[in-house]
Design an enzyme around this catalytic site. Structure first.
Site, short mmCIF file in Angstrom:
data_model
loop_
_atom_site.label_atom_id
_atom_site.label_comp_id
_atom_site.label_asym_id
_atom_site.label_seq_id
_atom_site.Cartn_x
_atom_site.Cartn_y
_atom_site.Cartn_z
N GLU A 62 45.57 -51.12 40.16
CA GLU A 62 45.12 -51.13 38.78
C GLU A 62 44.38 -49.87 38.36
O GLU A 62 44.59 -49.35 37.25
CB GLU A 62 44.25 -52.36 38.51
CG GLU A 62 45.04 -53.67 38.42
CD GLU A 62 45.52 -54.23 39.75
OE1 GLU A 62 45.15 -53.68 40.81
OE2 GLU A 62 46.26 -55.23 39.74
N HIS A 131 40.25 -65.99 36.78
CA HIS A 131 41.45 -65.83 35.96
C HIS A 131 41.19 -66.19 34.51
O HIS A 131 42.12 -66.57 33.78
CB HIS A 131 42.61 -66.67 36.51
CG HIS A 131 43.39 -66.00 37.60
ND1 HIS A 131 42.80 -65.52 38.74
CD2 HIS A 131 44.72 -65.70 37.72
CE1 HIS A 131 43.73 -64.98 39.51
NE2 HIS A 131 44.90 -65.08 38.92
C1 LIG Z 1 44.20 -57.29 41.25
C2 LIG Z 1 45.30 -58.24 40.97
N1 LIG Z 1 46.43 -57.78 40.40
C3 LIG Z 1 47.44 -58.62 40.13
C4 LIG Z 1 47.34 -59.95 40.45
C5 LIG Z 1 48.51 -60.90 40.16
N2 LIG Z 1 49.09 -61.36 41.44
C6 LIG Z 1 48.80 -62.56 41.94
S1 LIG Z 1 49.53 -62.81 43.42
C7 LIG Z 1 50.29 -61.31 43.35
C8 LIG Z 1 51.27 -60.89 44.41
C9 LIG Z 1 50.69 -60.19 45.55
O1 LIG Z 1 51.70 -59.92 46.46
P1 LIG Z 1 51.46 -60.00 48.01
O2 LIG Z 1 50.18 -59.33 48.34
O3 LIG Z 1 52.67 -59.47 48.67
O4 LIG Z 1 51.26 -61.56 48.33
P2 LIG Z 1 52.34 -62.74 48.25
O5 LIG Z 1 52.20 -63.38 46.91
O6 LIG Z 1 53.67 -62.18 48.48
O7 LIG Z 1 51.90 -63.68 49.32
C10 LIG Z 1 49.94 -60.63 42.21
C11 LIG Z 1 50.40 -59.28 41.88
C12 LIG Z 1 46.14 -60.40 41.00
N3 LIG Z 1 45.94 -61.68 41.31
N4 LIG Z 1 45.15 -59.52 41.27
#
Ligand SMILES: Cc1ncc(C[n+]2csc(CCOP(=O)(O)OP(=O)(O)O)c2C)c(N)n1
Ligand SMILES: Cc1ncc(C[n+]2csc(CCOP(=O)(O)OP(=O)(O)O)c2C)c(N)n1
Ligand SMILES: [Mg+2]
Ligand SMILES: [Mg+2]
Lengths: 354, 351, 351, 354
Positions: A62, A131
């Site tokens: 971000e 959130h």
């Molecule tokens: C700082 C932030 N940016 C975006 C999000 C939205 N978000 C929630 S879960 C996620 C995916 C993260 O991917 P990964 O680390 O590969 O975990 P996975 O969901 O695949 O287990 C995102 C981008 C968030 N929660 N926090």
């Protein structure tokens, strides 16, 4: 230019299409802008129409990605950055405050940062403590940022266009509970300006100064207040930085009573600013103490049980307005307010998960 | 020197076969930076430059060389320690000094001070005072250059300390994903304020290796030797300009004076006098002068002429800065917002 | 599998010579996670679990294996997708489900929901909903463990998306500088929400290589195969516990259901049904069952008993969660501040 | 317990020594805590006394390093993190707001985060737009953070001890212009509590509610106001979250006039909160409009010329208080205020560069 009924989300989408068609230097990026869900539909069709160079997903970075938008903006691009939750954007405060907000002033007024940052505010369905934050007061506190909080579909479109083509950094805050709300939206280009409030309902007894989703509640409350003889004027602030003091002051001069309605936590809020300023500048015109209704100074809990009466709504507004106007029929007024089956969804169609 | 994928040939134009005039211009640029910085150091204690000020004495080689390799449509951003970068990129000396003096004629009209320099005319897009802050901004400039389809590049100046900011990693990652024409120039001077590398980064880990693994075309070199710096930078700029890869160079050098302010401070204990003297032995200007003398490109007279020219320019500039008026205090309340609507395309496309 | 410095011998205890009871316990743990998640998926559409919920179906192997390798005084932190980690670390199933249902008996008394799990009794220190947020927190836990001089380690669970956050790089750097007993366990499931790796990270760049260059002892492995996962993790835990290096493992796996919520979503276009089916072929539970059948450690009856036990436990837990009361709405206004003064040492040392 | 005169910086240093002696789980870290300058002397002798494990420098990684402190705190350590400028700390807002501030509430009140974050606020000698921000309003806006702003040497010591041993995350804000100020400081351990204001001067005509460096200006102003017959009560707020409303309200009940003095930008400031709340709760007791003096809504410029009258001081306070009390001898009052030779240094001994 005809009027059609669009949802708030569709209106945003239309503004994005118009902006990107009008100016090839408008970009749109952020996590998920090109994914199947298209940010609650708001970025639908953009990549198809304008290509992968102008509409792109990004790494979960971000702060870096805001800085990259700022850089592009310093070279005359007009990036629109999107975050599905404001809360994620806390990672980017250095770039926002130390770079974007200050650039124009600090470098002697030579170069501004025409970036727009769309942030969704959450609430309901267990969004919970990280959130659902409504941090408009933070942004409003920083000299050099414009902060926009539309409440209607038409304003979502008009103010987004105005934000994108404003030469300054704009934080554009979309309340998720507004996305599905419908309203008449003029077709085609719209000229709007940042910093002008709208009087959505005129009245003579009390001024309700509302922002974002609280405008919906204010209008509901005003309707009911009418039935107990209170004529409420409802101001939709539309932008919380700059604040349209002239409109607020004119209204208070007429009603002598002001109630500020906020979606953020109480302490040091935008509603604090409105009350403070009214007390400072219009003290002698006030018939009763100015007041504000905001979120309590607590993180938002997740549980359905805990959020039952957590978010102040039309009921609280009605109660407070009656007290300020010395009207005792509070129960009568409250009884005419309809109560939704579930307090944690914007409509019964909502089934989660996000 | 390490050269990571994508593999590239060394640039055809090596430093050795550059002409004498070019080589002298590099010297002049180095001398100019040194003399400006030394004059600031001399005058700072008079209390007329009232802002935190970070000098580049000892680090002149990298900025001077890169300055000769960029065109005006290339862009650059920098840090708290930006005087040298600003000057090398062609920034206006008078406007810089006036800014340090807080004057109306300063490049930010007195609002930014030493740590905030800008000269839009020559593509110096700004330096800021928060470590790492301009790194992603530089990458964003490069993104805009790529979208425009021009052949320009953006240089991001940064220190060894800035490498520790997560934003470096984020910005570099994106630059690699999108193959942006950005060149990170890291002047590794071993210190971040008073902190040596070893308390901040794992011992034995090289900065250029981190950059390389992130995916940047990455090289290192001796940042006190003009020929080597030139070689490393030409390669990097070629790769970058041809759109092959975002690039990174780590150039080793040393700051002579205190981190912030005009004095020497080897006595206060964070580094040794011996270390300083060893680096002073390797003064980039002296090393280069010796080389130019040997090659008979420089002689004592030419040097004198050069120094005298620079002295005049610099004294003039200080004179300008000192005699310029302060901005009137009401200018503190100059607008924080730019005015107007920002539409490039006059025609309304729709509706 | 890559093994970066410092070099270590493979742990003496290999998976192959673990006893049958142990091997069955791993299976049970995997099945338990799967069955809990599937039951959540089944019931979620009833609208009683009213919070964003991320399931680990398909990713059971890594949490199940590591759960058997940690002691209760080891600590762990996790992400939005934490159910499996919480359960494997020994977290209370009833408290977790009650939390997802928003009940008073939930592990956060209903304040956190699915994305915020905690069980202090078993060292599960918390999961949070901001990507990357718990990464430095885990490193800080490891710092405290090192300062205490105990032999404990902290496990930081993270996804492939979290690797992109600058805070991962910052936290990992510090863990290396201080040689902290932290083990990063990255479940690379190829996606961050709907975004494939290629739009987020350079193609061909391995996550474990980044970790290795930062200075972490780093390995990768197939996160759907118990024996391999066991091997990689035992090595990593040894290195970590012996204080040789902060460590990192990347384990390849795949999420079966949608990113957030109970459904399958291979039809919406961000990934193909074929990709999903290929991974489903490699169901970690089926692969492991086959292996155990072959080795005659498992038979149909044993499996049935196991499943029936789990079914009972899980139905009980859902029953508990569904019938628990909501917290009274006034509890929303429970204190945001802990009370009291926080002094460990009773004696005032001075004055 | 004797009293000695110490500077504010020495008082901080003494508190750090006491805390680290008392409790081996107190840590101290941040850029430069062990360098030759020792954070303006405030961390002097700590590493020598308590070792490199408990007192350490760090990489320039503000967000990561805050998270690391939070992690240590979750395992019962009591870290004191230090930043030479608040502005650098903007990089760490995710950890501060989404983790530290929320942990206790969000995890059901099981585990709090006993971390103390010392942030210096700058001003003067060209600190400029990114080295001088006073963002106490941001911190005060976030439920779950305590925010401390001492104004005297004795409070610097007492409140820092209270902060370190408070079980919650505390943002401890030190104004650089206070570091050299001397005051009597009791030797040895001090018990103080967070959330209690102090009446530094009693008065009957007007209540000056001041924070941090503005307390110095308020006391100067009160002295001068006395000479034109205005009896000003000066409240040193000491903590801006929680705010000691009882003390403020009792004073306003007596004086009927309130002037809030802030070091931050006006909009949505702590002073807005004080004015808003006074107007809401004590409207009928107010003899005149409540008012506030804060920084203008502009970034702080660098130039000596531009900062000349940028920071409101005793002059502004005197002028405003006279107006509020309908005293016309403003000029007379102002003339008795001494003006320092240079407006941009805390004392003539200051010669830069930082
Ligand atoms: C700082 C932030 N940016 C975006 C999000 C939205 N978000 C929630 S879960 C996620 C995916 C993260 O991917 P990964 O680390 O590969 O975990 P996975 O969901 O695949 O287990 C995102 C981008 C968030 N929660 N926090
Ligand atoms: C985010 C942030 N943290 C800390 C500082 C304080 N600071 C100013 S300059 C500097 C040193 C940075 O070191 P390096 O990047 O190596 O640059 P150098 O000073 O050596 O040129 C630091 C830590 C800052 N300005 N911003
Ligand atoms: Mg350095
Ligand atoms: Mg993933």
């Amino acid at each position: 230019m005809g009027e059609r009924s669009l949802t708030f989300a569709q209106a945003i989408n239309e503004a994005m299409h118009l902006a990107m068609e009008k100016d090839p230097e408008v970009l749109c990026y952020g996590l998920g802008v090109d994914d199947p869900k298209r940010i609650f539909g708001t970025t639908k069709g953009l990549q198809e129409a304008f290509g992968e160079e102008r509409v792109f997903d990004m790494p979960t970075s971000e702060n870096g990605m805001l800085g990259i938008g700022i850089g592009a903006a310093l070279n005359d691009m007009k990036p629109v950055m999107v975050h599905q939750r404001l809360d994620f954007f806390l990672l980017a405060m250095d770039q926002l405050v130390n770079a974007a907000a200050k650039w124009f002033y600090m470098f002697g007024g030579q170069r501004s940062v025409p970036i727009t940052i769309r942030l969704m505010l959450g609430r309901g369905w267990g969004q919970g403590p990280t959130h659902s934050q409504n941090l408009q007061a933070w942004f409003a506190h920083i000299p050099g940022l414009k902060v926009v909080m539309p409440a209607t579909a038409a304003d979502a479109k008009g103010l987004l266009l105005a934000s994108i083509f404003d030469p300054n950094p704009v934080v554009f805050l979309e309340h998720r509970w507004l996305h599905h709300q419908e309203g008449n939206v003029p077709a085609g280009w719209q000229d709007d300006v940042l910093g002008k409030a709208k009087v959505l309902r005129t009245g003579t007894d009390i001024t309700l100064v509302a922002i974002s989703y609280q405008v919906v509640e204010a209008l509901r409350a005003a309707e009911v207040l009418q039935s107990v003889g209170i004529s409420a004027e409802v101001i939709d602030l539309r932008t919380v930085q700059p604040i349209d003091w002239a409109t607020i002051e004119a209204s208070i001069a007429k009603t002598g009573r002001v109630l500020a309605l906020d979606t953020g936590a109480l302490t040091c809020s935008v509603s604090a600013e409105i009350v403070a300023r009214s007390a400072e500048k219009q003290f002698s015109l006030l018939k009763t103490a100015p007041a504000r209704i905001a979120m309590p100074d607590f993180p938002e809990p997740t549980s359905y049980g805990l959020t039952k009466s957590f978010h102040p709504d039309a009921r609280n507004i009605v109660t407070q307005a009656c007290k300020m106007c010395c009207v005792t029929e509070i129960e009568k007024a409250l009884n005419s307010l309809t109560v939704p089956e579930h307090h944690d969804v914007p409509g019964e169609w909502f089934k989660g998960p996000f | 020197m390490k050269n990571s994928s994508p593999e590239t040939q060394e640039s055809a134009v090596t430093f050795e076969n550059m002409n004498g005039a070019y080589k002298l211009s590099v010297l002049k640029s180095m001398l100019r930076i040194r003399m400006v910085e030394e004059e600031i150091a001399k005058r700072y204690p008079q209390g007329k430059m009232r802002c935190p000020t970070h000098l580049s004495v000892g680090q002149e080689c990298v900025p001077a060389v890169i300055g000769t390799l960029l065109s005006e449509s290339d862009l650059a951003v920098s840090t708290h320690r930006a005087h040298a970068h600003y000057l090398a990129k062609g920034g206006d000396l008078k406007a810089m000094l006036a800014e340090i003096y807080g004057k109306q004629s300063g490049c930010c009209k007195g609002r930014g001070g030493s740590m905030h320099l800008i000269d839009e005319k020559v593509g110096f897009k700004g330096s800021t005072a928060i470590v790492g802050n301009t790194i992603p901004i530089g990458v964003g400039l490069a993104l805009s250059q790529k979208l425009r389809g021009k052949n320009d590049i953006t240089v991001v100046f940064l220190g060894d300390g800035a490498i520790e900011e997560g934003v470096f990693y984020e910005a570099a990652n994106f630059a690699v994903v999108k193959k942006l024409p950005v060149l990170f120039v890291c002047e590794n001077n071993l210190y971040s304020v008073y902190s040596p590398l070893k308390v901040r980064q794992p011992q034995g880990r090289k900065i250029c290796d981190i950059a390389s693994t992130i995916g940047l075309h990455s090289q290192e070199g001796d940042g006190n030797i003009v020929a080597e710096t030139h070689r490393v930078l030409t390669t990097a700029i070629d790769v970058c300009r041809q759109g092959q890869s975002a690039t990174f160079v780590e150039l080793h050098t040393y700051r002579w004076r205190e981190h912030c302010g005009p004095h020497y401070d080897n006595d206060i204990g964070y580094r040794s006098e011996a270390e300083f003297l060893a680096w002073k032995e390797r003064d980039p200007i002296e090393l280069y002068k010796t080389q130019l003398y040997k090659a008979k490109i420089l002689d004592a007279e030419k040097l004198q002429v050069m120094i005298r020219q620079l002295e005049t320019e610099i004294q003039d500039a200080f004179q300008f800065a000192e005699t310029s008026p302060y901005p009137p205090s009401e200018q503190a309340y100059s607008p924080v917002f730019a005015q107007g609507v920002n539409i490039n395309i006059a025609e309304v496309a729709n509706g």
